[in-house]
Design a protein around this motif. Structure first.
Motif, PDB file in Angstrom:
ATOM      1  N   UNK A  27      11.719 -33.394  87.424  1.00  0.00           N
ATOM      2  CA  UNK A  27      13.367 -33.229  87.541  1.00  0.00           C
ATOM      3  C   UNK A  27      14.262 -34.080  86.959  1.00  0.00           C
ATOM      4  N   UNK A  28      13.985 -35.644  87.066  1.00  0.00           N
ATOM      5  CA  UNK A  28      14.793 -36.705  86.540  1.00  0.00           C
ATOM      6  C   UNK A  28      14.727 -36.558  85.041  1.00  0.00           C
ATOM      7  N   UNK A  29      13.654 -36.441  84.631  1.00  0.00           N
ATOM      8  CA  UNK A  29      13.545 -36.384  82.952  1.00  0.00           C
ATOM      9  C   UNK A  29      14.407 -35.268  82.618  1.00  0.00           C
ATOM     10  N   UNK A  30      14.301 -33.992  83.204  1.00  0.00           N
ATOM     11  CA  UNK A  30      15.150 -32.838  82.892  1.00  0.00           C
ATOM     12  C   UNK A  30      16.445 -33.128  82.800  1.00  0.00           C
ATOM     13  N   UNK A  31      16.867 -33.543  83.788  1.00  0.00           N
ATOM     14  CA  UNK A  31      18.579 -33.729  84.268  1.00  0.00           C
ATOM     15  C   UNK A  31      19.127 -34.927  83.163  1.00  0.00           C
ATOM     16  N   UNK A  32      18.185 -35.971  82.867  1.00  0.00           N
ATOM     17  CA  UNK A  32      18.587 -36.880  81.763  1.00  0.00           C
ATOM     18  C   UNK A  32      18.669 -36.482  80.530  1.00  0.00           C
TER      19      UNK A  32
ATOM     20  N   UNK B 240      14.589 -18.584  90.300  1.00  0.00           N
ATOM     21  CA  UNK B 240      16.291 -18.558  89.959  1.00  0.00           C
ATOM     22  C   UNK B 240      16.538 -17.030  90.102  1.00  0.00           C
ATOM     23  N   UNK B 241      17.812 -16.687  90.291  1.00  0.00           N
ATOM     24  CA  UNK B 241      18.336 -15.597  90.670  1.00  0.00           C
ATOM     25  C   UNK B 241      18.282 -14.580  89.431  1.00  0.00           C
ATOM     26  N   UNK B 242      17.565 -13.409  89.612  1.00  0.00           N
ATOM     27  CA  UNK B 242      17.249 -12.694  88.458  1.00  0.00           C
ATOM     28  C   UNK B 242      18.570 -11.964  87.706  1.00  0.00           C
ATOM     29  N   UNK B 243      19.515 -11.730  88.482  1.00  0.00           N
ATOM     30  CA  UNK B 243      20.787 -11.330  87.855  1.00  0.00           C
ATOM     31  C   UNK B 243      22.052 -12.421  87.750  1.00  0.00           C
ATOM     32  N   UNK B 244      21.659 -13.566  87.756  1.00  0.00           N
ATOM     33  CA  UNK B 244      22.668 -14.607  87.590  1.00  0.00           C
ATOM     34  C   UNK B 244      22.162 -15.773  86.359  1.00  0.00           C
ATOM     35  N   UNK B 245      21.662 -15.436  85.330  1.00  0.00           N
ATOM     36  CA  UNK B 245      21.120 -16.264  84.289  1.00  0.00           C
ATOM     37  C   UNK B 245      22.383 -16.907  83.458  1.00  0.00           C
ATOM     38  N   UNK B 246      22.590 -17.839  83.156  1.00  0.00           N
ATOM     39  CA  UNK B 246      23.784 -18.400  82.424  1.00  0.00           C
ATOM     40  C   UNK B 246      23.032 -19.504  81.482  1.00  0.00           C
ATOM     41  N   UNK B 247      24.216 -19.679  80.579  1.00  0.00           N
ATOM     42  CA  UNK B 247      23.743 -20.808  79.523  1.00  0.00           C
ATOM     43  C   UNK B 247      23.006 -22.070  80.032  1.00  0.00           C
ATOM     44  N   UNK B 248      23.742 -22.362  81.450  1.00  0.00           N
ATOM     45  CA  UNK B 248      23.225 -23.669  81.963  1.00  0.00           C
ATOM     46  C   UNK B 248      21.917 -23.485  82.709  1.00  0.00           C
ATOM     47  N   UNK B 249      21.841 -22.267  83.199  1.00  0.00           N
ATOM     48  CA  UNK B 249      20.300 -22.037  83.714  1.00  0.00           C
ATOM     49  C   UNK B 249      19.130 -21.871  82.818  1.00  0.00           C
ATOM     50  N   UNK B 250      19.567 -21.393  81.668  1.00  0.00           N
ATOM     51  CA  UNK B 250      18.653 -21.291  80.511  1.00  0.00           C
ATOM     52  C   UNK B 250      18.257 -22.632  79.981  1.00  0.00           C
TER      53      UNK B 250
ATOM     54  N   UNK C 105      18.532 -25.395  81.543  1.00  0.00           N
ATOM     55  CA  UNK C 105      17.598 -26.109  82.383  1.00  0.00           C
ATOM     56  C   UNK C 105      16.119 -25.641  82.604  1.00  0.00           C
ATOM     57  N   UNK C 106      15.630 -24.374  82.463  1.00  0.00           N
ATOM     58  CA  UNK C 106      14.549 -23.859  82.396  1.00  0.00           C
ATOM     59  C   UNK C 106      13.831 -24.286  81.214  1.00  0.00           C
ATOM     60  N   UNK C 107      14.388 -24.357  79.912  1.00  0.00           N
ATOM     61  CA  UNK C 107      13.866 -24.794  78.738  1.00  0.00           C
ATOM     62  C   UNK C 107      13.293 -26.289  78.890  1.00  0.00           C
ATOM     63  N   UNK C 108      14.188 -27.194  79.434  1.00  0.00           N
ATOM     64  CA  UNK C 108      13.807 -28.482  79.763  1.00  0.00           C
ATOM     65  C   UNK C 108      12.716 -28.507  80.581  1.00  0.00           C
TER      66      UNK C 108
END
Length: 318
Positions: A107-112, A275-285, A287-290
């Motif tokens: 997670x640290x690498x992802x958030x950075x 993740x919540x299946x009905x709550x995907x947002x650009x932020x979550x997407x 995060x998942x990509x990273x």
């Protein structure tokens, strides 16, 4: 000519270690996965996999192709992330929960990287156990939870929670350097009577998985030290106070006073993101990509059981 779809399927098989797991992840049938593999081997004109019990091993050629497939899937993940960003601004709060071992390794690498690429993003992070954090995810108090699922005791997720599998890795027995088992090539689980254990807290997936695993081999674990952090568990082992079972990604942090012994049968776990299946947002997407990107980089130290260095594409598992 090698096709993209067959490479995608092969990448999933290589990462997850079996045809069945890849079929589940890709939402296709096992025979369809096997057919893709046969056609890919014909196109590549060489054997890419070989059977290993219920799973598979990558041949030398398979390892080479898996590395290329990993790079290609990573590039696609980049493209998907960039396209997602065209439809919404990656900004505002991103609330992440996770188990300590996965947080430290990934997670640290992802958030950075996320903060670097999206300055208006406001990530926050908390550690804990899935049993506490999944309800928070359902209640929209968290946007994603990085947790684990042990092969012999899969994590149960409630309806409406989507999971993506990132890594599949083995776990080994950790003992003090002077322990009678320290020089063994492997240890059978039914030999572990009378040991004192350290494990994650009661109620956690890791704790319950350990108890269930040993009971299945007629061993009742005497867990004296319950701590959520694997690094602390390894310090207890180094001090000669206990033994423990730890996954591959945390073993590099152990001191020279700890010895690791493969188990028979092999013990494995997956690192997953819920993740919540009905709550995907650009932020979550984003995060998942990273998370996918960092999981690729971590994969050489966390291959599927059988063949070191295997890599493949993570995909939704339900």
């Amino acid at each position: 000519m090698i096709t993209w779809e067959r490479l995608r399927v092969f990448a999933a098989v290589a990462r997850l270690g079996s045809v069945g797991a890849a079929a589940e992840a890709l939402h296709i049938t096992g025979p369809a996965v096997s057919q893709h593999l046969r056609k890919l081997e014909k196109e590549a004109q060489c054997q890419l996999i070989e059977r290993d019990g219920r799973g598979i091993r990558l041949t030398s050629a398979g390892q080479v192709l898996a590395a290329s497939a990993q790079s290609m899937v990573g590039t696609l993940a980049d493209a998907e992330r960039d396209l997602a960003n065209l439809h919404g601004l990656v900004a505002g709060p991103l609330r992440i929960g996770g188990v300590a071992s996965a947080i430290r390794a990934l997670v640290p690498q992802v958030l950075h990287r996320l903060i670097e690429r999206h300055p208006r993003l406001e990530p926050s992070l908390r550690d804990g156990e899935a049993v506490d954090m999944i309800p928070m995810l359902q209640e929209r108090q968290l946007d994603a939870v990085v947790t684990e699922s042990w092969t012999h005791r899969p994590a149960h997720m409630p309806s409406g929670v989507r999971t993506t599998r990132l890594l599949h890795e083995d776990a080994q027995l950790a003992v003090p350097a002077g322990h009678p088992l320290a020089d063994r090539e492997f240890v059978a689980l039914n030999e572990l009577h009378g040991e004192l254990w350290t494990s994650c807290p009661e109620g956690s997936d890791a704790h319950e998985a350990l108890l269930q695993l040993l009971r299945a081999h007629e061993v009742e674990a005497d867990v004296r030290y319950c701590v959520s952090d694997y690094a602390t568990q390894l310090q207890l082992v180094a001090a000669g106070l206990a033994v423990t079972m730890v996954p591959r990604m945390v073993r590099a942090s152990a001191s020279k006073d700890v010895r690791f012994i493969p188990c028979r049968p092999t013990v494995t776990r997956s690192v997953i993101v819920a993740t919540a299946a009905d709550a995907e947002t650009p932020r979550v997407r984003a995060f998942m990509a990273e998370m996918i990107r960092v999981a690729y980089r971590a994969e050489p130290s966390c291959p599927p059981p059988g063949r070191p260095g295997a890599a493949a594409a993570p995909a939704p598992v339900d």
